[in-house]
Motif scaffolding. Sequence first.
Motif, PDB file in Angstrom:
ATOM      1  N   THR A   1       0.830  -1.197   0.000  1.00  0.00           N
ATOM      2  CA  THR A   1       0.000   0.000   0.000  1.00  0.00           C
ATOM      3  C   THR A   1       0.870   1.256   0.000  1.00  0.00           C
ATOM      4  OG1 THR A   1      -0.056   0.003   2.406  1.00  0.00           O
ATOM      5  CG2 THR A   1      -1.807  -1.194   1.292  1.00  0.00           C
ATOM      6  N   SER A   2       0.230   2.410  -0.139  1.00  0.00           N
ATOM      7  CA  SER A   2       0.987   3.660  -0.128  1.00  0.00           C
ATOM      8  C   SER A   2       1.223   4.162   1.291  1.00  0.00           C
ATOM      9  CB  SER A   2       0.260   4.728  -0.950  1.00  0.00           C
ATOM     10  OG  SER A   2      -1.031   4.925  -0.433  1.00  0.00           O
ATOM     11  N   GLU A   3       0.645   3.476   2.267  1.00  0.00           N
ATOM     12  CA  GLU A   3       0.860   3.849   3.661  1.00  0.00           C
ATOM     13  C   GLU A   3       0.737   2.604   4.531  1.00  0.00           C
ATOM     14  OE1 GLU A   3      -1.803   6.431   6.542  1.00  0.00           O
ATOM     15  OE2 GLU A   3      -0.656   7.719   5.190  1.00  0.00           O
ATOM     16  N   GLY A   4       1.707   2.443   5.431  1.00  0.00           N
ATOM     17  CA  GLY A   4       1.673   1.293   6.328  1.00  0.00           C
ATOM     18  C   GLY A   4       2.142   1.661   7.715  1.00  0.00           C
ATOM     19  N   ASN A   5       1.260   1.493   8.697  1.00  0.00           N
ATOM     20  CA  ASN A   5       1.618   1.788  10.086  1.00  0.00           C
ATOM     21  C   ASN A   5       2.536   0.705  10.632  1.00  0.00           C
ATOM     22  OD1 ASN A   5      -0.023   4.049  10.111  1.00  0.00           O
ATOM     23  ND2 ASN A   5      -1.777   2.945  10.944  1.00  0.00           N
ATOM     24  N   VAL A   6       3.601   1.148  11.274  1.00  0.00           N
ATOM     25  CA  VAL A   6       4.560   0.248  11.886  1.00  0.00           C
ATOM     26  C   VAL A   6       4.454   0.436  13.391  1.00  0.00           C
ATOM     27  CG1 VAL A   6       6.977  -0.425  12.009  1.00  0.00           C
ATOM     28  CG2 VAL A   6       6.030   0.438   9.865  1.00  0.00           C
ATOM     29  N   ARG A   7       4.188  -0.649  14.096  1.00  0.00           N
ATOM     30  CA  ARG A   7       3.886  -0.580  15.521  1.00  0.00           C
ATOM     31  C   ARG A   7       5.032  -1.091  16.384  1.00  0.00           C
ATOM     32  NH1 ARG A   7      -1.468   0.571  16.350  1.00  0.00           N
ATOM     33  NH2 ARG A   7      -2.656   0.710  14.421  1.00  0.00           N
TER      34      ARG A   7
ATOM     35  N   ILE B   1       4.413  -4.792  11.476  1.00  0.00           N
ATOM     36  CA  ILE B   1       3.413  -4.389  10.493  1.00  0.00           C
ATOM     37  C   ILE B   1       2.532  -5.595  10.184  1.00  0.00           C
ATOM     38  CG2 ILE B   1       4.897  -4.912   8.508  1.00  0.00           C
ATOM     39  CD1 ILE B   1       3.781  -2.340   7.183  1.00  0.00           C
ATOM     40  N   HIS B   2       1.249  -5.341   9.926  1.00  0.00           N
ATOM     41  CA  HIS B   2       0.323  -6.435   9.615  1.00  0.00           C
ATOM     42  C   HIS B   2       0.678  -7.027   8.259  1.00  0.00           C
ATOM     43  CE1 HIS B   2      -3.521  -8.532   8.934  1.00  0.00           C
ATOM     44  NE2 HIS B   2      -3.522  -8.614  10.253  1.00  0.00           N
ATOM     45  N   TYR B   3       0.637  -8.343   8.172  1.00  0.00           N
ATOM     46  CA  TYR B   3       1.060  -9.022   6.942  1.00  0.00           C
ATOM     47  C   TYR B   3       0.246  -8.618   5.723  1.00  0.00           C
ATOM     48  CZ  TYR B   3      -2.846 -12.337   6.702  1.00  0.00           C
ATOM     49  OH  TYR B   3      -4.086 -12.902   6.555  1.00  0.00           O
TER      50      TYR B   3
END
Length: 156
Positions: free
Chosen positions: A32-38, A80-82
């Motif tokens: 995606t163009s944006e991915g939240n990293v926790r 990050i979610h797979y």
Amino acid sequence: MALSLPVAAAQGDGAKGPVTNLPLPRYVSLKTSEGNVRRGPSLSHRIDWVFTHRSMPLRITAEFGHWRRVEDNEGQGGWIHYSLLSGVRTVLVEANMASLHTRPDAGAPVVAKAQAGVIARLHTCETDWCEISADGGDGWVPKSALWGVDPDELRD
């Protein structure tokens, strides 16, 4: 009391992810163009980082359930979610104005130049060279000019 998560971290050749049984570490790309990293492997963990470039290459270093611990070329990352990751291989050009050649040979004609920071699709890799494509250009680049492929990696 410390919480210990049952994750497999990359610890030399032959490490396998406990969820996928795929090699660790390994490379993927951002779907995606944006991915939240926790900070940890769940939605309840704080977002530490946001990756904002679709197709950005990332290295998976651990797995836990539906979560993958990833890092970018600067070592930044987290969980990050797979579902935000793709198996499509991409690389980041790290050398400024890297020459793309018609074949894997420094003496071969140059067909294009790639600026540092360009994200390209990874194709074939030989011992010292990889074939990449970006923005309609296709050519062979020294593997040392790229991030997202291991030095000893070979691809057909």
